[in-house]
Design a protein around this motif. Structure first.
Motif, short mmCIF file in Angstrom:
data_model
loop_
_atom_site.label_atom_id
_atom_site.label_comp_id
_atom_site.label_asym_id
_atom_site.label_seq_id
_atom_site.Cartn_x
_atom_site.Cartn_y
_atom_site.Cartn_z
N TYR A 359 0.81 -1.22 0.00
CA TYR A 359 0.00 0.00 0.00
C TYR A 359 0.85 1.27 0.00
CZ TYR A 359 -3.69 -3.23 1.49
OH TYR A 359 -4.58 -4.27 1.57
N LEU A 360 2.16 1.13 -0.06
CA LEU A 360 3.03 2.30 0.02
C LEU A 360 2.76 3.31 -1.09
CD1 LEU A 360 5.49 3.70 1.35
CD2 LEU A 360 6.96 2.34 -0.16
N TRP A 361 2.35 2.84 -2.24
CA TRP A 361 2.18 3.69 -3.41
C TRP A 361 0.82 4.40 -3.46
CZ3 TRP A 361 -1.64 2.59 -7.13
CH2 TRP A 361 -2.34 1.38 -6.93
N THR A 362 -0.14 3.97 -2.67
CA THR A 362 -1.51 4.47 -2.86
C THR A 362 -1.67 5.97 -2.61
OG1 THR A 362 -2.12 3.72 -0.62
CG2 THR A 362 -2.54 2.22 -2.45
N PRO A 363 -1.13 6.56 -1.51
CA PRO A 363 -1.30 8.01 -1.37
C PRO A 363 -0.58 8.79 -2.46
CG PRO A 363 0.10 7.13 0.39
CD PRO A 363 -0.45 5.97 -0.35
N LEU A 364 0.55 8.26 -2.93
CA LEU A 364 1.25 8.90 -4.05
C LEU A 364 0.41 8.83 -5.32
CD1 LEU A 364 4.86 7.52 -3.42
CD2 LEU A 364 4.20 9.93 -3.38
N ALA A 365 -0.27 7.70 -5.51
CA ALA A 365 -1.08 7.52 -6.71
C ALA A 365 -2.25 8.49 -6.73
CB ALA A 365 -1.59 6.08 -6.79
N TRP A 366 -2.93 8.67 -5.57
CA TRP A 366 -4.06 9.60 -5.54
C TRP A 366 -3.60 11.03 -5.85
CZ3 TRP A 366 -7.42 6.19 -6.03
CH2 TRP A 366 -7.58 5.11 -5.16
N LEU A 367 -2.45 11.42 -5.27
CA LEU A 367 -1.92 12.77 -5.50
C LEU A 367 -1.51 12.94 -6.96
CD1 LEU A 367 -0.95 15.55 -4.58
CD2 LEU A 367 1.21 14.48 -3.86
N ALA A 368 -0.78 11.97 -7.51
CA ALA A 368 -0.33 12.07 -8.90
C ALA A 368 -1.52 12.13 -9.85
CB ALA A 368 0.56 10.87 -9.24
N TRP A 369 -2.55 11.30 -9.57
CA TRP A 369 -3.74 11.34 -10.44
C TRP A 369 -4.45 12.68 -10.33
CZ3 TRP A 369 -8.85 12.24 -9.37
CH2 TRP A 369 -9.72 12.09 -10.46
N PHE A 370 -4.56 13.21 -9.13
CA PHE A 370 -5.21 14.52 -8.92
C PHE A 370 -4.50 15.59 -9.75
CE2 PHE A 370 -5.55 18.59 -6.78
CZ PHE A 370 -6.90 18.68 -6.47
N LEU A 371 -3.18 15.63 -9.68
CA LEU A 371 -2.42 16.63 -10.42
C LEU A 371 -2.56 16.43 -11.93
CD1 LEU A 371 0.82 16.77 -8.24
CD2 LEU A 371 -1.03 18.45 -8.32
N TYR A 372 -2.59 15.16 -12.35
CA TYR A 372 -2.77 14.88 -13.78
C TYR A 372 -4.16 15.31 -14.25
CZ TYR A 372 -3.79 12.22 -17.99
OH TYR A 372 -4.19 11.85 -19.25
N ALA A 373 -5.19 14.93 -13.49
CA ALA A 373 -6.56 15.21 -13.90
C ALA A 373 -6.84 16.71 -13.95
CB ALA A 373 -7.55 14.53 -12.97
N THR A 374 -6.26 17.46 -13.01
CA THR A 374 -6.51 18.90 -12.93
C THR A 374 -5.44 19.71 -13.65
OG1 THR A 374 -5.34 19.01 -10.80
CG2 THR A 374 -7.73 18.66 -10.74
#
Length: 399
Positions: A359-374
């Motif tokens: 699960y180490l990657w999950t908070p990074l994934a949410w942040l990276a996706w947020f920045l990509y989407a916006t």
């Protein structure tokens, strides 16, 4: 009657829900309740057991943080995974106290149903488009939190209530933060910027509401255990928390520098606080918690000293904001679905174990996706102010 008075009466003259709509709502509620009942009957006790034992001990005027007391109660009901002690601060005991009046199965049913209700009402409070709101019910951290019996859905509800009331009902907005204070370590950046913003804008009613709720929540357990705070601190000193390995960026930083130094877990939060202050300073004139607060919350959870996958349920408003973003990138919804599916599959493969490094990657994934989407969530788009929550499709959210 004509004139201004008539105009004020018009909003109250709303059509009542149709009989068919009421029946659909009742049918949905019955299905959810039935599903929760089945889950209650077939599941293991999950992390809920620590809240149940704390509630039982408190209602019997015993130490709710007693390892011996928790072990005796949990063993008596067949909990075979060792024993668990509630780690939340004493002001959280108002949630556990009602569980002390019933058996372990009845309490699990109520606790699980409350978790589902928190997710449902949070999605309603955010007032996002219905096509995006559906994602809230399959958001992997929220689903895991319900199945693991965690208190994270309550922190999600607290954040949603804060966003809903912060413009029009500042005192209630502050009082709702008591639910976020169930896990205060998750929101270090949020607490700092909240204090700075309240002082800058002289919105002291938010602080008054928070302090009032925190005071009442702190005094409540003292009616049953006058030494509850001493017991809580003693439990923390004797806990194995300092020796546990968390699937977080802060833990990775600690392991790389010195695995024995617990204080290193707080360094990423300290460094991120500097960024948060800069972030607020550059947008303080147009600061809106429903827009700027979304990125702040993502970073706050990312650098928290310790957390679990289930704690990321509080990120649901941030994810829904980006999902409803009017200028979001193409395929961003499909990428989010892929990330969410991967997290759910990992949770199933790991049998919902929260300590897994997977699960180490999950908070990074949410942040990276947020920045990509916006599109990078820049503070300004071609010289224009960052779009507001309304422009992103959030509606008026309590205004």
């Amino acid at each position: 009657m004509a004139g201004p008075l008539n105009d004020r009466l018009k909003p109250m003259d709303k059509p009542l829900p149709s009989r068919r709509k009421i029946l659909r709502m009742l049918a949905l509620a019955a299905i959810v309740a039935g599903g929760v009942l089945i889950f209650t009957l077939i599941t293991s006790r999950t992390d809920y057991i620590s809240y149940w034992s704390a509630g039982k001990l408190l209602m019997h005027r015993a130490d709710p943080y007693s390892p011996a007391g928790a072990f005796a109660l949990e063993k008596a009901v067949g909990f075979t995974r060792g024993f668990m002690v509630m780690l939340n601060p004493p002001w959280s005991l108002f949630l556990a106290a009602p569980l002390g009046f019933g058996g372990v199965r009845a309490g699990l049913f109520i606790w699980t149903l409350a978790g589902v209700a928190c997710i449902f009402f949070s999605a309603q409070l955010l007032d996002v488009p219905s096509k995006d709101r559906a994602f809230a019910y399959v958001f992997a951290p929220a689903v895991a939190a319900v199945f693991m019996g965690q208190s994270s859905p309550f922190t999600l509800l607290g954040f949603a209530l804060f966003l809903y009331f912060q413009r029009t009902r500042p005192f209630l907005s502050g009082a709702s933060l008591l639910l976020m204070a169930l896990k205060p370590h998750l929101f270090i950046l949020f607490w700092v910027i909240l204090l700075v913003d309240c002082i800058h804008r002289r919105r002291f009613l938010i602080l008054a509401g928070f302090i009032s709720a925190l005071t009442v929540g702190s005094l409540f357990p003292m009616f049953f255990d006058v030494h509850v705070w001493r017991h809580y601190l003693a439990m923390l000193q004797g806990s194995t928390l300092k020796h546990q390995v968390f699937p977080t960026v802060s833990m990775l930083f600690r392991m790389l520098i010195d695995p024995r130094a617990f204080w290193l877990l707080f360094v990423p939060s300290a460094l991120a606080t500097v960024w948060a202050l800069w972030y607020y300073a550059t947008s303080r004139q147009e600061w809106d918690w429903r827009t700027h607060g979304m990125l702040l919350m993502l970073v706050s959870v990312l650098v928290s000293p310790y957390s679990w996958l289930t704690d990321e349920a509080v990120l649901m408003p941030s994810i829904l904001f980006a999902l409803a973003y009017s200028e979001k990138r193409r395929y961003s919804a499909w990428i989010l679905l892929a990330i969410n599916t991967a997290v759910l599959l990992i949770a199933l493969a790991r049998q919902a174990s929260l300590t897994s490094r997977a699960y180490l990657w999950t908070p990074l994934a949410w942040l990276a996706w947020f920045l990509y989407a916006t599109r990078g969530f820049r503070l300004r788009h071609e010289g224009a102010p960052l779009q507001t929550a309304e422009a992103a499709g959030w509606g008026n959210t309590g205004d």
